[in-house]
Structures are given as structure tokens and as C-alpha cells.
Design an enzyme around this catalytic site. Structure first.
Site, PDB file in Angstrom:
ATOM      1  N   LEU A  33      39.859  36.917  42.546  1.00 50.59           N
ATOM      2  CA  LEU A  33      39.386  36.012  43.601  1.00 50.59           C
ATOM      3  C   LEU A  33      37.873  36.084  43.781  1.00 50.59           C
ATOM      4  O   LEU A  33      37.331  35.518  44.740  1.00 50.59           O
ATOM      5  CB  LEU A  33      40.106  36.346  44.923  1.00 50.59           C
ATOM      6  CG  LEU A  33      41.636  36.218  44.876  1.00 50.59           C
ATOM      7  CD1 LEU A  33      42.246  36.563  46.233  1.00 50.59           C
ATOM      8  CD2 LEU A  33      42.049  34.807  44.457  1.00 50.59           C
TER       9      LEU A  33
ATOM     10  N   SER B 183      44.857  42.706  53.326  1.00 53.34           N
ATOM     11  CA  SER B 183      45.225  43.484  54.514  1.00 53.34           C
ATOM     12  C   SER B 183      46.045  42.631  55.484  1.00 53.34           C
ATOM     13  O   SER B 183      46.438  43.102  56.543  1.00 53.34           O
ATOM     14  CB  SER B 183      43.945  43.965  55.209  1.00 53.34           C
ATOM     15  OG  SER B 183      43.114  42.854  55.491  1.00 53.34           O
TER      16      SER B 183
ATOM     17  N   HIS C 164      43.416  54.130  32.348  1.00 51.88           N
ATOM     18  CA  HIS C 164      42.605  53.381  33.313  1.00 51.88           C
ATOM     19  C   HIS C 164      41.290  52.864  32.736  1.00 51.88           C
ATOM     20  O   HIS C 164      40.864  51.751  33.026  1.00 51.88           O
ATOM     21  CB  HIS C 164      42.322  54.267  34.533  1.00 51.88           C
ATOM     22  CG  HIS C 164      41.967  53.499  35.764  1.00 51.88           C
ATOM     23  ND1 HIS C 164      42.244  53.971  37.019  1.00 51.88           N
ATOM     24  CD2 HIS C 164      41.364  52.304  35.962  1.00 51.88           C
ATOM     25  CE1 HIS C 164      41.828  53.091  37.924  1.00 51.88           C
ATOM     26  NE2 HIS C 164      41.288  52.074  37.298  1.00 51.88           N
TER      27      HIS C 164
ATOM     28  N   GLN D  63      44.758  45.499  31.461  1.00 58.51           N
ATOM     29  CA  GLN D  63      44.296  45.018  32.777  1.00 58.51           C
ATOM     30  C   GLN D  63      42.765  45.046  32.820  1.00 58.51           C
ATOM     31  O   GLN D  63      42.166  46.116  32.711  1.00 58.51           O
ATOM     32  CB  GLN D  63      44.872  45.918  33.874  1.00 58.51           C
ATOM     33  CG  GLN D  63      44.542  45.425  35.279  1.00 58.51           C
ATOM     34  CD  GLN D  63      45.042  46.389  36.368  1.00 58.51           C
ATOM     35  OE1 GLN D  63      44.248  46.970  37.103  1.00 58.51           O
ATOM     36  NE2 GLN D  63      46.334  46.560  36.480  1.00 58.51           N
TER      37      GLN D  63
ATOM     38  N   ARG E  89      48.130  36.219  54.324  1.00 61.34           N
ATOM     39  CA  ARG E  89      47.540  36.010  53.001  1.00 61.34           C
ATOM     40  C   ARG E  89      48.464  36.536  51.891  1.00 61.34           C
ATOM     41  O   ARG E  89      48.529  35.963  50.808  1.00 61.34           O
ATOM     42  CB  ARG E  89      46.174  36.689  52.935  1.00 61.34           C
ATOM     43  CG  ARG E  89      45.283  36.074  51.905  1.00 61.34           C
ATOM     44  CD  ARG E  89      43.842  36.499  52.056  1.00 61.34           C
ATOM     45  NE  ARG E  89      43.058  35.619  52.879  1.00 61.34           N
ATOM     46  CZ  ARG E  89      41.948  35.994  53.511  1.00 61.34           C
ATOM     47  NH1 ARG E  89      41.516  37.230  53.432  1.00 61.34           N
ATOM     48  NH2 ARG E  89      41.281  35.136  54.237  1.00 61.34           N
TER      49      ARG E  89
ATOM     50  N   ARG F 214      33.512  37.308  46.401  1.00 59.03           N
ATOM     51  CA  ARG F 214      32.288  38.076  46.095  1.00 59.03           C
ATOM     52  C   ARG F 214      31.092  37.225  45.698  1.00 59.03           C
ATOM     53  O   ARG F 214      29.959  37.634  45.905  1.00 59.03           O
ATOM     54  CB  ARG F 214      32.584  39.106  44.989  1.00 59.03           C
ATOM     55  CG  ARG F 214      33.619  40.100  45.436  1.00 59.03           C
ATOM     56  CD  ARG F 214      34.124  41.009  44.341  1.00 59.03           C
ATOM     57  NE  ARG F 214      35.256  41.767  44.854  1.00 59.03           N
ATOM     58  CZ  ARG F 214      36.526  41.397  44.715  1.00 59.03           C
ATOM     59  NH1 ARG F 214      36.835  40.306  44.047  1.00 59.03           N
ATOM     60  NH2 ARG F 214      37.491  42.122  45.245  1.00 59.03           N
TER      61      ARG F 214
ATOM     62  N   SER G 235      43.659  49.602  30.370  1.00 57.57           N
ATOM     63  CA  SER G 235      42.891  48.853  31.359  1.00 57.57           C
ATOM     64  C   SER G 235      41.405  48.996  31.028  1.00 57.57           C
ATOM     65  O   SER G 235      40.973  50.070  30.596  1.00 57.57           O
ATOM     66  CB  SER G 235      43.185  49.400  32.763  1.00 57.57           C
ATOM     67  OG  SER G 235      42.425  48.713  33.725  1.00 57.57           O
TER      68      SER G 235
ATOM     69  N   TYR H 137      42.630  56.287  42.567  1.00 60.22           N
ATOM     70  CA  TYR H 137      42.544  55.711  43.913  1.00 60.22           C
ATOM     71  C   TYR H 137      42.827  56.762  45.003  1.00 60.22           C
ATOM     72  O   TYR H 137      42.543  56.539  46.176  1.00 60.22           O
ATOM     73  CB  TYR H 137      43.509  54.523  44.095  1.00 60.22           C
ATOM     74  CG  TYR H 137      43.326  53.386  43.117  1.00 60.22           C
ATOM     75  CD1 TYR H 137      42.143  53.233  42.397  1.00 60.22           C
ATOM     76  CD2 TYR H 137      44.335  52.448  42.902  1.00 60.22           C
ATOM     77  CE1 TYR H 137      41.980  52.190  41.488  1.00 60.22           C
ATOM     78  CE2 TYR H 137      44.174  51.404  42.001  1.00 60.22           C
ATOM     79  CZ  TYR H 137      42.998  51.289  41.299  1.00 60.22           C
ATOM     80  OH  TYR H 137      42.837  50.253  40.399  1.00 60.22           O
TER      81      TYR H 137
ATOM     82  N   THR I 246      46.196  41.569  42.808  1.00 61.73           N
ATOM     83  CA  THR I 246      45.338  41.229  43.945  1.00 61.73           C
ATOM     84  C   THR I 246      45.698  42.146  45.108  1.00 61.73           C
ATOM     85  O   THR I 246      46.449  43.098  44.944  1.00 61.73           O
ATOM     86  CB  THR I 246      45.498  39.735  44.304  1.00 61.73           C
ATOM     87  OG1 THR I 246      44.608  39.420  45.382  1.00 61.73           O
ATOM     88  CG2 THR I 246      46.918  39.366  44.692  1.00 61.73           C
TER      89      THR I 246
HETATM   90  N1  LIG Z   1      41.957  48.599  36.510  1.00 58.60           N
HETATM   91  C1  LIG Z   1      40.844  48.618  37.183  1.00 58.60           C
HETATM   92  O1  LIG Z   1      39.821  49.205  36.757  1.00 58.60           O
HETATM   93  C2  LIG Z   1      40.776  47.926  38.515  1.00 58.60           C
HETATM   94  C3  LIG Z   1      39.533  47.652  39.126  1.00 58.60           C
HETATM   95  C4  LIG Z   1      39.528  46.988  40.354  1.00 58.60           C
HETATM   96  C5  LIG Z   1      40.739  46.621  40.942  1.00 58.60           C
HETATM   97  N2  LIG Z   1      41.913  46.920  40.350  1.00 58.60           N
HETATM   98  C6  LIG Z   1      43.221  46.590  40.994  1.00 58.60           C
HETATM   99  O2  LIG Z   1      43.220  45.257  41.407  1.00 58.60           O
HETATM  100  C7  LIG Z   1      43.533  45.187  42.813  1.00 58.60           C
HETATM  101  C8  LIG Z   1      42.941  43.953  43.437  1.00 58.60           C
HETATM  102  O3  LIG Z   1      41.551  43.986  43.242  1.00 58.60           O
HETATM  103  P1  LIG Z   1      40.550  43.042  44.007  1.00 58.60           P
HETATM  104  O4  LIG Z   1      40.335  43.529  45.403  1.00 58.60           O
HETATM  105  O5  LIG Z   1      39.379  42.954  43.125  1.00 58.60           O
HETATM  106  O6  LIG Z   1      41.360  41.654  44.070  1.00 58.60           O
HETATM  107  P2  LIG Z   1      40.939  40.197  44.483  1.00 58.60           P
HETATM  108  O7  LIG Z   1      42.202  39.413  44.397  1.00 58.60           O
HETATM  109  O8  LIG Z   1      39.753  39.694  43.733  1.00 58.60           O
HETATM  110  O9  LIG Z   1      40.451  40.327  45.986  1.00 58.60           O
HETATM  111  C9  LIG Z   1      41.314  40.688  47.023  1.00 58.60           C
HETATM  112  C10 LIG Z   1      40.506  40.678  48.308  1.00 58.60           C
HETATM  113  O10 LIG Z   1      40.142  39.337  48.572  1.00 58.60           O
HETATM  114  C11 LIG Z   1      40.130  39.147  49.975  1.00 58.60           C
HETATM  115  N3  LIG Z   1      40.387  37.696  50.188  1.00 58.60           N
HETATM  116  C12 LIG Z   1      41.411  36.967  49.702  1.00 58.60           C
HETATM  117  N4  LIG Z   1      41.281  35.670  50.053  1.00 58.60           N
HETATM  118  C13 LIG Z   1      40.152  35.587  50.779  1.00 58.60           C
HETATM  119  C14 LIG Z   1      39.481  34.516  51.426  1.00 58.60           C
HETATM  120  N5  LIG Z   1      39.960  33.277  51.392  1.00 58.60           N
HETATM  121  N6  LIG Z   1      38.335  34.818  52.070  1.00 58.60           N
HETATM  122  C15 LIG Z   1      37.841  36.063  52.117  1.00 58.60           C
HETATM  123  N7  LIG Z   1      38.439  37.128  51.519  1.00 58.60           N
HETATM  124  C16 LIG Z   1      39.575  36.882  50.870  1.00 58.60           C
HETATM  125  C17 LIG Z   1      41.221  40.044  50.482  1.00 58.60           C
HETATM  126  O11 LIG Z   1      40.815  40.466  51.772  1.00 58.60           O
HETATM  127  P3  LIG Z   1      41.790  40.433  53.057  1.00 58.60           P
HETATM  128  O12 LIG Z   1      42.261  41.832  53.234  1.00 58.60           O
HETATM  129  O13 LIG Z   1      40.889  39.988  54.149  1.00 58.60           O
HETATM  130  O14 LIG Z   1      42.901  39.479  52.768  1.00 58.60           O
HETATM  131  C18 LIG Z   1      41.246  41.199  49.485  1.00 58.60           C
HETATM  132  O15 LIG Z   1      40.549  42.345  49.971  1.00 58.60           O
HETATM  133  C19 LIG Z   1      43.019  46.514  43.349  1.00 58.60           C
HETATM  134  O16 LIG Z   1      43.583  46.843  44.593  1.00 58.60           O
HETATM  135  C20 LIG Z   1      43.450  47.443  42.236  1.00 58.60           C
HETATM  136  O17 LIG Z   1      44.826  47.742  42.354  1.00 58.60           O
HETATM  137  C21 LIG Z   1      41.960  47.538  39.142  1.00 58.60           C
END
Ligand SMILES: NC(=O)c1ccc[n+]([C@@H]2O[C@H](COP(=O)([O-])OP(=O)(O)OC[C@H]3O[C@@H](n4cnc5c(N)ncnc54)[C@H](OP(=O)(O)O)[C@@H]3O)[C@@H](O)[C@H]2O)c1
Length: 289
Positions: free
Chosen positions: A192, A244, A108, A161, A248, A197, A139, A50, A241
Site C-alpha cells: 500500500l 490496526s 527472512h 516475499q 480496514r 508512504r 524473502s 519481529y 498487509t
Molecule cells: N519480509 C520482510 O522483510 C517484510 C518487510 C516488511 C513487512 N513485512 C510484512 O508485511 C506486513 C505488512 O507490511 P506493511 O505495513 O508494509 O503493509 P502495507 O499494506 O503497505 O501497509 C499497511 C499499513 O497501511 C495503513 N493503511 C492502510 N490503508 C490506509 C489508508 N487508506 N490511509 C492510511 N493508512 C492506511 C495501515 O494502517 P492502519 O493501522 O491505520 O490501518 C497499515 O499500518 C508486515 O506486518 C510484515 O508482516 C515483511
């Protein structure tokens, strides 16, 4: 209120972590991590890849929280330089994080270590023995990768993960079952996705229905995100999760106070999710797209 998941090595991790990949990938995460800690997160998930471990370290320091009250996960990236080892990579991460140890250190992605997974795992075991990582895990590992590692492991991975939400649940089931059989905690990212998405899919109506029932039972608002997070938690999944927004962040943590989904509601989300396969993260492993 903190709630922990027990690991197979006797340690524990908070049930939910604040991530610094995705939205914060390659960006300074100081403000976001500080906001997350100030609003109650005690588990931070980062990774060498990252490119923001130093800013995570800054936020930890600025938070003023004792190290013992925080849980930090980071991940091993590709070993780039000749002579670079798991130990030297972790020491570099620890230096950036300004920490003596991490609570969990994950490989990872198996695709970044072709033909070397077993060697990498033996080195992971060494950094745990040395105390540089309290727990070690993986992961983006699926059954074949886990089998490869387990055939030489003297320490079983504590965590795996993976991308996990209703639209990949069916395809991830063999991995989740394998994890369970070996006492490996499955952790989720991208949980989420159905609302963030892939809105408009078959799970939407189930979320709305369950949300309305929960709000009635609770006598207070429940969000769509909370329904999905609760579903993961009740399945025994560690949730990673991010957000920003302070509001939330508090909402995610408040999921602990949301009433349980019934068995029928749990199954409804799974059944509706199985109607569509959508993966948010392009896998480095073509077989797992
Ligand atoms: N191991 C791996 O390969 C891997 C891969 C991907 C991710 N990860 C880890 O997992 C973490 C989380 O990943 P993720 O971003 O995929 O998590 P997620 O929980 O699926 O999504 C989080 C995002 O959802 C948005 N959100 C939440 N509620 C919402 C709503 N009601 N309407 C619109 N947008 C909403 C948030 O934006 P706002 O800022 O607007 O709240 C945030 O950017 C990453 O930061 C990383 O640490 C690991």
C-alpha cells in the site's frame, strides 16, 4: 470467502496474510492478530525478528480456531549462537508460537547469512522433510540469491516475499519473472506504499480513475487500498498487509468482491508506477535500494 494460491509443493496458502512486522514490530500483537482472525483473516505472517511470535501464539489460541483452519508463516532470522541451526531456530519459533508446525517458513533475508545461503537452504529442506514446516521459501531474495539457492536445491522455494508495489514494480520485474519461471509464488509486503508512504505520486490519479470506474461497476464503495490490493492479486501476487482497525481489515478481505481491473487499468498502474522509484524498506542489500 477464502481464496487460495497453489504452491509448487502441492500445498496452498490463502491469497492474503495479516502481518505482524512494521506497525507491530517489537510489540505485543495479541490484540491485533485476534482482531484480524475475528474479522476473517486465516493467514498470519510473523518472523523471529519481529520479537512477537509468542503474542501471535497467544492470539491463535485465544481465537479458538482449529489449527487446521489457520495458515501461519514465520521467518528465519540471523543464526546468533554457535551451534544454532535452522532446525533449532524453527523449534524455538514453534515453541513461542505454541505450534507443532508452521505452514510456511521463509529465510527472512539473504544478507543475514553471508556465504551460507546454500547451507541454510539445505537445512530448510530438512525441516520441511521433517514436517516442521509444510512449505519453505525465502524473502527479500533477488535473482542472484535465487540462483545461488537453486544450484543446490532439491526442493524449490515455494514463496519469495519481497517489497512490491507500483513504485518498485519495474525494478522487481526480473525477480518476478524468475519466480514465475521456477513456479515460485511472489508475495508482497509494503503493497500500500503509494497511498500510505508516498502519496502525491504519479499513481494517485490512476487509482482515483480506476476506483471511480470500479465503484460504478460494483454499485458500492471501493477504496484506494482495494485498487492496489486487487492489482497485486490479479498479477498473481500473495498479499501481506496489516491494519490496526477492524473496518480496514474487513475492507482488505472484501477486495475479493471487487470487480476485476481491465487489462488497460492493470497496465496504467504499472506505467504510472514506472515513472517513480521509491522503496519503503531500506534494504540490507545495498544493490537493491
Ligand atoms: N519480509 C520482510 O522483510 C517484510 C518487510 C516488511 C513487512 N513485512 C510484512 O508485511 C506486513 C505488512 O507490511 P506493511 O505495513 O508494509 O503493509 P502495507 O499494506 O503497505 O501497509 C499497511 C499499513 O497501511 C495503513 N493503511 C492502510 N490503508 C490506509 C489508508 N487508506 N490511509 C492510511 N493508512 C492506511 C495501515 O494502517 P492502519 O493501522 O491505520 O490501518 C497499515 O499500518 C508486515 O506486518 C510484515 O508482516 C515483511
Amino acid at each position: 470467502m477464502a481464496s487460495f494460491i497453489h504452491l509448487n509443493d502441492g500445498n496452498q496458502l490463502p491469497w492474503i496474510a495479516f502481518g505482524t512486522g512494521t506497525a507491530l514490530y517489537g510489540r505485543d500483537a495479541t490484540e491485533s492478530v485476534l482482531r484480524a482472525i475475528d474479522n476473517g483473516f486465516i493467514h498470519i505472517d510473523t518472523a523471529e525478528t519481529y520479537g512477537n511470535e509468542a503474542s501471535v501464539g497467544r492470539a491463535i489460541k485465544l481465537s479458538g480456531k482449529p489449527r487446521s483452519e489457520l495458515y501461519i508463516t514465520t521467518k528465519l532470522g540471523k543464526l546468533q549462537q554457535p551451534g544454532e541451526t535452522v532446525r533449532s531456530a524453527l523449534l524455538t519459533s514453534l515453541k513461542k508460537l505454541n505450534l507443532d508446525y508452521v505452514d510456511s517458513y521463509l529465510v527472512h533475508n539473504p544478507a543475514r547469512h553471508p556465504g551460507r545461503l546454500q547451507q541454510i537452504w539445505k537445512e530448510m529442506e530438512e525441516v520441511k522433510r521433517e514436517g516442521l514446516a509444510k512449505s519453505i521459501g525465502v524473502s527479500n531474495f533477488y535473482v542472484e540469491h535465487l540462483e545461488e539457492v537453486l544450484s543446490v536445491a532439491t526442493i524449490i522455494p515455494a514463496v519469495n516475499q519481497i517489497e512490491l508495489h507500483p513504485y518498485v514494480w519495474k525494478s522487481a520485474k526480473p525477480t518476478i519473472a524468475f519466480d514465475k519461471e521456477h513456479g515460485i509464488v511472489t508475495s508482497s509486503f509494503s503493497g500500500l506504499s503509494p497511498i500510505v508512504r508516498f502519496p502525491g505520486g504519479p499513481v494517485d490519479a490512476a487509482i482515483k480513475q480506476i476506483r471511480a470506474r470500479l465503484e460504478k461497476t460494483r454499485g458500492a464503495p471501493v477504496s484506494d487500498a482495494q485498487v492496489l490490493i486487487k492489482w497485486l492479486k490479479q498479477n498473481g501476487i500473495l498479499v501481506v498487509t496489516t491494519s490496526s482497525k477492524a473496518e480496514r481489515i474487513r475492507e482488505y478481505l472484501d477486495t475479493i468482491n471487487v470487480p476485476d481491473l481491465t487489462e488497460e487499468e492493470m497496465k496504467l498502474i504499472e506505467a504510472k508506477g514506472a515513472e517513480l522509484h521509491r522503496k519503503a524498506f531500506v534494504s540490507l542489500l545495498p544493490a537493491y535500494l
